[in-house]
Design an enzyme around this catalytic site. Structure first.
Site, short mmCIF file in Angstrom:
data_model
loop_
_atom_site.label_atom_id
_atom_site.label_comp_id
_atom_site.label_asym_id
_atom_site.label_seq_id
_atom_site.Cartn_x
_atom_site.Cartn_y
_atom_site.Cartn_z
CG HIS A 167 -14.22 -64.35 0.95
ND1 HIS A 167 -13.62 -63.32 0.53
CD2 HIS A 167 -13.69 -64.74 2.07
CE1 HIS A 167 -12.74 -62.68 1.56
NE2 HIS A 167 -13.01 -63.83 2.41
CG HIS B 232 -10.44 -60.43 4.63
ND1 HIS B 232 -11.12 -60.55 5.52
CD2 HIS B 232 -10.30 -61.66 4.05
CE1 HIS B 232 -11.67 -61.67 5.71
NE2 HIS B 232 -11.18 -62.36 4.79
CD GLU C 118 -16.59 -63.37 6.13
OE1 GLU C 118 -17.73 -62.74 6.20
OE2 GLU C 118 -15.64 -63.37 6.46
CD GLU D 96 -8.38 -61.38 -20.44
OE1 GLU D 96 -8.17 -62.10 -19.37
OE2 GLU D 96 -9.08 -62.13 -21.45
CG HIS E 274 -8.16 -65.19 1.98
ND1 HIS E 274 -7.98 -65.56 3.34
CD2 HIS E 274 -9.29 -64.65 2.38
CE1 HIS E 274 -8.99 -65.65 3.91
NE2 HIS E 274 -9.94 -64.84 3.35
#
Ligand code: 2HA
Ligand code: ZN
Length: 273
Positions: free
Chosen positions: A140, A211, A116, A170, A142
């Site tokens: 990133h 994803h 990525e 919050e 999952h």
């Protein structure tokens, strides 16, 4: 100084391990990158090499010309980073045109930076500019509850923002700009990178349908904390939706406006109407 002794590297390794322990990084899932400060690169120069070949990034990031990044390796597992960082992460340099990178340290058993990389670097370019250089971390992961919600909520920024804000008081203080959502796309390429970085102009959080999630922040604590807060909120929503399909009560638009005043944040009215 050795690379592994540097505090930015230790912070990076800790964050990889924290993410694995949250169950956000099955197998080789997820990736992390850090835009290294000039003085930090200077401090580890003794271990860097500049004789590896330049490789195409796969997109163009002129705003990052000459910058160095610490990134996880493609196909590498977050759970292994703490055991053997030099085999699983690397430092890369971006060339003067912002078109190519080369590995200056790490991935000692071979490999490439994260698949990525285009998304990470395009997000860094956008966030560097939008934050006046303060944002340095792109993450990133999952997380299961965020992903689960992309099957049952409309894939609209406003819907995700309001639902996630409502699940914990919050939340609007932690991500006052809201969250963006990208419909399902093929990962790893320039198109999903462009779609994500468009959202990152406005938000610090971009959810990839079916994803995972991207977060941007100034340092490891803030960026990990942001992912943690969004996922916790998603978990509460999954529980609420599992108990009964409609809420009996929630935090109202006026409640959010009152909160914004006391906590000195600006909440866009587009998400409150
Ligand atoms: O395998 O998470 O999006 C790494 C990824 C790709
Ligand atoms: Zn992924």
């Amino acid at each position: 100084m050795k690379v592994l002794e540097a505090s930015f590297v230790q912070g990076f390794i800790r964050m990889c391990d924290d993410g694995f322990n949250q169950n956000w990084h099955e197998r080789n899932g997820g990736n992390l990158s850090y835009r290294v400060r000039e003085e930090e690169i200077e401090s580890v120069k003794e271990e860097l090499a500049w004789d590896n070949p330049w490789q195409p990034i796969g997109t163009s990031v002129p705003g990052l010309a000459g910058e160095y990044f610490l990134v996880t390796g493609s196909g590498k597992y977050f759970r292994n980073v703490i055991l053997d960082p030099a085999a699983n992460i690397c430092i890369v340099e971006v060339d003067r045109a912002g078109e190519n990178y080369r590995i200056c340290w790490g991935l000692v058993n071979g490999g490439r930076p994260t698949s990525e990389l285009p998304s990470h670097l395009m997000n860094h370019e956008v966030k560097k500019q939008a934050s006046g250089g303060r944002h340095r971390v792109i993450y990133h992961a999952h997380p299961a509850n965020i992903i689960a919600l992309t099957f049952v909520l409309p894939l609209e920024d406003k819907v995700f923002t309001r639902e996630l804000w409502e699940m914990a008081t919050e939340c609007p203080v932690v991500f006052p700009d809201g969250v963006g959502v990208v419909g399902w796309m093929v990962p790893g390429g320039r198109d999903i990178a462009a779609a994500t970085s468009r959202l990152m102009k406005k938000y610090d959080v971009a959810i990839w349908a079916h994803h995972g999630c991207f977060c941007s922040g100034e340092d490891f604590d803030l960026t990990f904390g942001l992912m943690h807060t969004v996922e916790k909120s998603a978990e509460i929503l999954v529980k609420v939706l599992s108990i009964r399909p409609d809420k009996l009560q929630t935090i109202s638009p006026q409640n959010f406006r009152d909160l914004a005043v006391d906590f000195h944040v600006t909440l866009p009215e587009e998400f409150l109407s």
